[in-house]
Motif scaffolding. Structure first.
Motif, PDB file in Angstrom:
ATOM      1  N   SER A 396      -7.821  11.318 -16.004  1.00  0.00           N
ATOM      2  CA  SER A 396      -8.790  10.284 -15.619  1.00  0.00           C
ATOM      3  C   SER A 396      -9.096  10.328 -14.126  1.00  0.00           C
ATOM      4  O   SER A 396     -10.145   9.863 -13.695  1.00  0.00           O
ATOM      5  N   TYR A 397      -8.190  10.896 -13.328  1.00  0.00           N
ATOM      6  CA  TYR A 397      -8.410  10.999 -11.874  1.00  0.00           C
ATOM      7  C   TYR A 397      -9.171  12.276 -11.495  1.00  0.00           C
ATOM      8  O   TYR A 397      -9.316  12.571 -10.323  1.00  0.00           O
ATOM      9  N   ARG A 398      -9.650  12.999 -12.501  1.00  0.00           N
ATOM     10  CA  ARG A 398     -10.550  14.118 -12.185  1.00  0.00           C
ATOM     11  C   ARG A 398     -11.917  13.575 -11.772  1.00  0.00           C
ATOM     12  O   ARG A 398     -12.643  14.221 -11.031  1.00  0.00           O
ATOM     13  N   GLY A 399     -12.242  12.395 -12.300  1.00  0.00           N
ATOM     14  CA  GLY A 399     -13.444  11.708 -11.848  1.00  0.00           C
ATOM     15  C   GLY A 399     -14.707  12.017 -12.612  1.00  0.00           C
ATOM     16  O   GLY A 399     -15.769  11.482 -12.290  1.00  0.00           O
ATOM     17  N   ASP A 400     -14.632  12.870 -13.645  1.00  0.00           N
ATOM     18  CA  ASP A 400     -15.854  13.221 -14.377  1.00  0.00           C
ATOM     19  C   ASP A 400     -16.015  12.422 -15.662  1.00  0.00           C
ATOM     20  O   ASP A 400     -17.077  12.457 -16.285  1.00  0.00           O
ATOM     21  N   ARG A 401     -14.960  11.707 -16.075  1.00  0.00           N
ATOM     22  CA  ARG A 401     -15.042  10.944 -17.330  1.00  0.00           C
ATOM     23  C   ARG A 401     -14.967   9.440 -17.096  1.00  0.00           C
ATOM     24  O   ARG A 401     -15.640   8.673 -17.760  1.00  0.00           O
ATOM     25  N   LEU A 402     -14.110   9.039 -16.198  1.00  0.00           N
ATOM     26  CA  LEU A 402     -13.891   7.616 -15.940  1.00  0.00           C
ATOM     27  C   LEU A 402     -14.071   7.332 -14.455  1.00  0.00           C
ATOM     28  O   LEU A 402     -13.833   8.205 -13.612  1.00  0.00           O
ATOM     29  N   GLU A 403     -14.474   6.098 -14.157  1.00  0.00           N
ATOM     30  CA  GLU A 403     -14.601   5.693 -12.759  1.00  0.00           C
ATOM     31  C   GLU A 403     -13.211   5.483 -12.165  1.00  0.00           C
ATOM     32  O   GLU A 403     -12.369   4.795 -12.741  1.00  0.00           O
ATOM     33  N   ARG A 404     -12.966   6.089 -11.022  1.00  0.00           N
ATOM     34  CA  ARG A 404     -11.657   5.962 -10.377  1.00  0.00           C
ATOM     35  C   ARG A 404     -11.687   4.812  -9.370  1.00  0.00           C
ATOM     36  O   ARG A 404     -12.620   4.706  -8.581  1.00  0.00           O
TER      37      ARG A 404
END
Length: 469
Positions: A396-404
């Motif tokens: 999730s901290y890759r930033g392409d699927r969820l807002e960090r």
């Protein structure tokens, strides 16, 4: 047209002298500390208000000011097998100071003899040392440095100290805050007399807070405003359950008469058992569910508990991985875990997973990592559910699927690590600034996370989870 809540629309509401400084104007503190001040004021037991200090430059001070610092708390849920559905206008906040634009007003708080308590909730990342902070800054960046500046001003004026009760969810929060304040005092060369005053005149307490506060009810705001008859841009929803454990001297119960007001506040000389139970069995599952559930398209804690796969995950996580690792009476832990699951199912409040996801890395470090490491050491294997959740968090901290939602420093570390996907796991686990240690040395953690990441990418979080529960 509905009029906005203010003292003009409610001219009969009382005002109270400022007796508490509160760092943090967010939803939790307003529905927890300030709500409790309100209950004591309602019974004539405290006669005081809190002046709030905005910990970061952007906050809610302007919205609260528009309403003369009034706001509504809605309590919704089940307590003692009774349905609670209450609303109350809170009058225990006097004003909000933004030290980034009102630093002189902030330092002037030191002049007020009636101020005797300091509380705070600046997130888990808030009680931290910043080597760049200086006494001459207006303001210093970190919360402990701001506090040190205020305490030094108080000392210079020859006044009494404070009872300081931080609410940040880190272990031994009062001790850590005290330690960093002393560090600044020494580095800023504030003198032995100030250090002696700090020890003799101030009481730093460790504390533990427990109340689920979903915050502003975006989906029901119009409906609630129609019900109460006024517009409120900073209304807060919360569950009726509340617990505050304060580790400190017994006399605190007299000066802050929470228990006399019927509030579930415990003053004790050892809060350790309360903390372990709450942090690992209530906050731990919250943190564990968030990345997996968000990746599966779920939005709220209630969604999680109404989903057979995800509710099984929560139950199994508690029973198989968390409870066995806690050195507390098992029967009491199982009873508490059942109560927590009931609270998670509360149909009256919308607790959004995105609100829990704020600063997820520091939350994982506090709430789940110690148990994961203990499990691995005792069982010579990794806890499967917790490790899958860890992998989902990293994804999730890759930033392409969820807002960090995290500090720029943390996001920069992840962006750098994700710039080379092939070495991502090995490089991120070595980041001691995130985890407090080099996690690449934990047996089998790197390869398990690599495998879990591949499964999450290929199958999605729901199918990956179904293989385990």
């Amino acid at each position: 047209m509905t009029t906005q809540l203010s003292r003009a629309t409610h001219p009969d509401l009382p005002s109270f002298p400022e007796r508490m400084i509160q760092f943090g104007e967010g939803n939790f503190m307003r529905a927890f500390v300030d709500w409790q001040l309100q209950q004591m004021n309602n019974q004539g037991l405290f006669n005081g208000s809190a002046v709030l200090v905005q910990p970061i430059e952007q906050g809610l001070s302007h919205l609260l000011a528009q309403q003369d610092n009034l706001y509504t708390v809605f309590l919704n849920g089940i307590l003692n097998q009774q349905t609670v559905n209450d609303s109350e206008i809170i009058t225990s906040v006097s004003r909000v100071i933004n030290p980034y634009s009102q630093y002189e007003d902030y330092l002037a708080l030191a002049e007020n003899d009636e101020l005797e308590f300091i509380t705070s909730n600046t997130t888990e990342a808030g009680i931290a040392y910043n080597p760049d902070d200086r006494l001459s800054d207006a303001p210093p960046k970190s919360f402990p440095a701001k506090l040190t500046a205020l305490l030094h001003k108080r000392f210079q004026l020859g006044k009494k100290g404070f009872v300081i009760i931080p609410c940040e969810l880190i272990d031994r929060n009062g001790e850590k805050l005290h330690q960093i304040v002393k560090q600044y005092a020494q580095e800023w060369q504030l003198g032995d007399d100030f250090l002696q005053w700090l020890e003799a005149e101030n009481t730093f307490c460790c504390s533990l807070v427990d109340r689920i506060v979903p915050g502003y009810p975006r989906d029901k705001a119009k409906e609630l405003e129609a019900e109460i008859g006024y517009k409120d841009n900073v209304m807060v929803t919360a569950e009726p359950f509340l617990l505050w454990v304060i580790e400190g001297p017994e006399w605190i119960s007299e000066r802050l008469p929470f228990t006399k007001a019927g509030l579930n506040v415990v003053v004790t000389n050892d809060m350790t058992p309360y903390r372990e139970q709450k942090v690992h069995i209530l906050n731990g599952p919250h943190t564990a569910m968030v990345p997996l559930a968000l990746l599966a398209g779920l939005e709220t804690v209630e969604d999680v508990m109404n989903d057979d796969c995800f509710s099984s995950f929560v139950k199994q996580l508690m029973e198989d991985e968390l409870i066995p690792m806690l050195n507390l009476p098992k029967e009491a832990l199982h009873t508490y875990a059942e109560a927590v699951q009931e609270r998670f199912k509360n149909p009256f409040i919308r607790h959004e997973l995105t609100s829990i996801s704020l600063n997820s890395i520091s939350k994982f470090k506090t709430r789940l990592l110690p148990v994961l490491l203990r499990y691995q050491q005792e069982n010579a294997e990794l806890p499967k559910l917790m490790t899958l959740s860890f992998a989902a968090l990293l994804l999730s901290y890759r930033g392409d699927r969820l807002e960090r939602q995290d500090s720029p420093e943390v996001l920069a570390i992840f962006d750098q690590a994700w710039s080379n996907p092939a070495s991502f796991i090995s490089s991120i686990l070595k980041e001691e600034s995130l985890w407090g240690q080099d996690l690449s040395k934990v047996p089998h953690l790197s390869e398990t996370l690599e495998s879990n990441l591949a499964q999450l990418e290929e199958l999605g979080s729901r199918v990956a989870l179904q293989k385990l529960v």
